[in-house]
Design an enzyme around this catalytic site. Structure first.
Site, short mmCIF file in Angstrom:
data_model
loop_
_atom_site.label_atom_id
_atom_site.label_comp_id
_atom_site.label_asym_id
_atom_site.label_seq_id
_atom_site.Cartn_x
_atom_site.Cartn_y
_atom_site.Cartn_z
N SER A 1 -0.21 5.93 -42.15
CA SER A 1 0.77 5.09 -41.46
C SER A 1 0.54 3.65 -41.87
O SER A 1 -0.62 3.24 -42.06
CB SER A 1 0.60 5.22 -39.94
N TYR B 1 -5.12 5.43 -32.87
CA TYR B 1 -4.26 5.96 -33.93
C TYR B 1 -4.49 5.18 -35.22
O TYR B 1 -4.61 5.77 -36.31
CB TYR B 1 -2.81 5.84 -33.46
P1 NAD Z 1 6.38 13.81 -33.93
O1 NAD Z 1 5.61 13.47 -32.70
O2 NAD Z 1 7.85 13.72 -33.90
O3 NAD Z 1 5.94 15.28 -34.44
C1 NAD Z 1 4.60 15.62 -34.52
C2 NAD Z 1 4.46 17.11 -34.62
O4 NAD Z 1 3.05 17.41 -34.67
C3 NAD Z 1 5.01 17.86 -33.42
O5 NAD Z 1 5.80 18.95 -33.83
C4 NAD Z 1 3.78 18.31 -32.67
O6 NAD Z 1 3.96 19.52 -31.94
C5 NAD Z 1 2.79 18.50 -33.81
N1 NAD Z 1 1.39 18.49 -33.35
C6 NAD Z 1 0.84 17.64 -32.45
N2 NAD Z 1 -0.44 17.98 -32.23
C7 NAD Z 1 -0.70 19.05 -33.03
C8 NAD Z 1 -1.85 19.86 -33.24
N3 NAD Z 1 -3.00 19.63 -32.56
N4 NAD Z 1 -1.78 20.86 -34.13
C9 NAD Z 1 -0.62 21.12 -34.78
N5 NAD Z 1 0.50 20.40 -34.62
C10 NAD Z 1 0.46 19.38 -33.75
O7 NAD Z 1 5.73 12.89 -35.07
P2 NAD Z 1 6.36 12.14 -36.35
O8 NAD Z 1 6.80 10.80 -35.90
O9 NAD Z 1 7.27 13.04 -37.09
O10 NAD Z 1 5.02 11.92 -37.18
C11 NAD Z 1 4.59 12.80 -38.21
C12 NAD Z 1 3.50 12.13 -39.00
O11 NAD Z 1 3.98 10.89 -39.51
C13 NAD Z 1 2.26 11.79 -38.18
O12 NAD Z 1 1.10 11.93 -39.00
C14 NAD Z 1 2.47 10.35 -37.85
O13 NAD Z 1 1.26 9.68 -37.58
C15 NAD Z 1 3.10 9.86 -39.12
N6 NAD Z 1 3.84 8.62 -38.99
C16 NAD Z 1 4.92 8.53 -38.17
C17 NAD Z 1 5.62 7.34 -38.10
C18 NAD Z 1 6.83 7.19 -37.23
O14 NAD Z 1 7.22 6.03 -36.96
N7 NAD Z 1 7.47 8.27 -36.79
C19 NAD Z 1 5.20 6.23 -38.84
C20 NAD Z 1 4.09 6.35 -39.66
C21 NAD Z 1 3.42 7.56 -39.73
C1 4PL Z 2 5.31 0.09 -37.73
O1 4PL Z 2 3.04 5.13 -37.37
O2 4PL Z 2 4.18 2.59 -38.54
C2 4PL Z 2 5.32 2.12 -34.65
C3 4PL Z 2 4.47 4.53 -34.32
N1 4PL Z 2 5.48 1.10 -35.53
O3 4PL Z 2 3.77 5.37 -35.28
C4 4PL Z 2 3.68 4.70 -36.44
C5 4PL Z 2 5.09 1.24 -36.81
C6 4PL Z 2 4.73 3.29 -35.06
C7 4PL Z 2 4.51 2.42 -37.27
C8 4PL Z 2 4.31 3.43 -36.33
#
Ligand code: NAD
Ligand code: 4PL
Length: 246
Positions: free
Chosen positions: A139, A152
């Site tokens: 992230s 996180y």
């Molecule tokens: P989300 O919360 O929409 O989905 C996460 C999924 O992970 C869910 O389906 C949940 O059930 C599953 N999960 C949670 N705990 C688990 C476990 N113990 N075992 C198996 N599955 C599990 O999340 P997202 O926003 O799609 O994020 C996905 C990835 O992208 C993550 O690694 C997150 O850190 C990263 N990310 C997200 C963002 C953002 O802004 N959405 C930004 C940067 C990075």
């Molecule tokens: C810029 O990884 O990258 C909020 C929430 N803002 O999970 C993220 C920023 C979130 C991010 C993320």
């Protein structure tokens, strides 16, 4: 576009959000995708949409026994693991004053222990064929030090460090290890959290002025998971519309 025909890919946290978009991208390109998630119903729904031969497995990436069961089922059914995408994470919005040890451990258990456990088990299978692609979802909060997410941000720093070290450990076996670092993205998880209020402000910091969708993240993951990306390892690619310039 590269073909993943004959490849088996595990995508964790693929029941929704960025993981579901990654799963669809790989399946469209011919991979058999294992939709691995702690949410059984969500995983089954996504696997149903992908169609056969992709399938769902209910698993908790932070639990060693659950990870062992997942790997037994995948090797039983497909006989191989070519690609692992470590996407599952808890995406918290947690004020620093509420970060007690219990919440710290809960977030690190899934976001960092889970990446270790899955990588340990999958790479041991990949090594038997001398080929593998591991893509970890980091992230850009690691580069920005984003507020209300300290455990996180720590987990994602660990993921980036581990990506570098694991690339070294697994290079001799034909396995590459890279990370993709998204910025704020409109996943189901983010849209149902206070992070949803940050899109306007984060937009002012991005070079590209719109909100990211999960489909904006998936192509970079698919590239790093492809055979063609075989000379890239230990790297972290920022995919955030130019928010941070890592
Ligand atoms: P989300 O919360 O929409 O989905 C996460 C999924 O992970 C869910 O389906 C949940 O059930 C599953 N999960 C949670 N705990 C688990 C476990 N113990 N075992 C198996 N599955 C599990 O999340 P997202 O926003 O799609 O994020 C996905 C990835 O992208 C993550 O690694 C997150 O850190 C990263 N990310 C997200 C963002 C953002 O802004 N959405 C930004 C940067 C990075
Ligand atoms: C810029 O990884 O990258 C909020 C929430 N803002 O999970 C993220 C920023 C979130 C991010 C993320």
């Amino acid at each position: 576009m590269s073909s993943f025909a004959g490849r088996t890919a595990i995508v964790t946290g693929a029941a929704q959000g960025i993981g579901a978009a990654i799963a669809a991208n790989l399946a469209d390109a011919g991979a058999t995708v294992v939709v691995a998630d702690i949410n059984a119903d969500g995983a089954a729904a996504v696997a149903g949409k992908l169609g056969e031969p992709s399938f769902a497995v209910t698993a908790d990436v932070g639990d060693p026994e659950s990870v062992a069961g997942l790997h037994a089922e995948v090797t039983d059914r497909t006989g191989r693991i070519d690609i692992l995408v470590n996407n599952a994470a808890i995406v918290p919005f947690i004020a620093w004053d509420d970060v007690d040890f219990e919440s710290w451990r809960r977030i690190l258990r899934v976001g960092l222990d889970g990446v270790y456990l899955m990588s340990r088990a999958s790479s041991d299978v990949m090594r038997t064929r001398g080929y593998g692609r591991i893509v970890n979802i980091a992230s850009n909060t690691f580069f920005a030090g984003t507020p209300n997410m300290a455990p996180y941000v720590a987990a994602k720093g660990g993921v980036i460090g581990f990506t570098r070290a694991l690339a070294t450990e697994l290079g001799p076996y034909g396995i590459t290890v890279n990370a993709v670092s998204p910025g704020l993205t409109a996943s189901e998880g983010v849209l149902s959290s206070p992070h949803a209020d940050a899109f306007d402000f984060v937009g002012t910091l991005q070079a590209l002025k719109r909100r990211a969708a999960p489909d904006d993240i998936a192509p970079a993951v698919a590239f790093l998971a492809s055979e063609e990306a075989g000379w890239i390892t230990g790297s972290t690619v920022n995919v955030d519309g130019g928010h941070v310039r890592h």
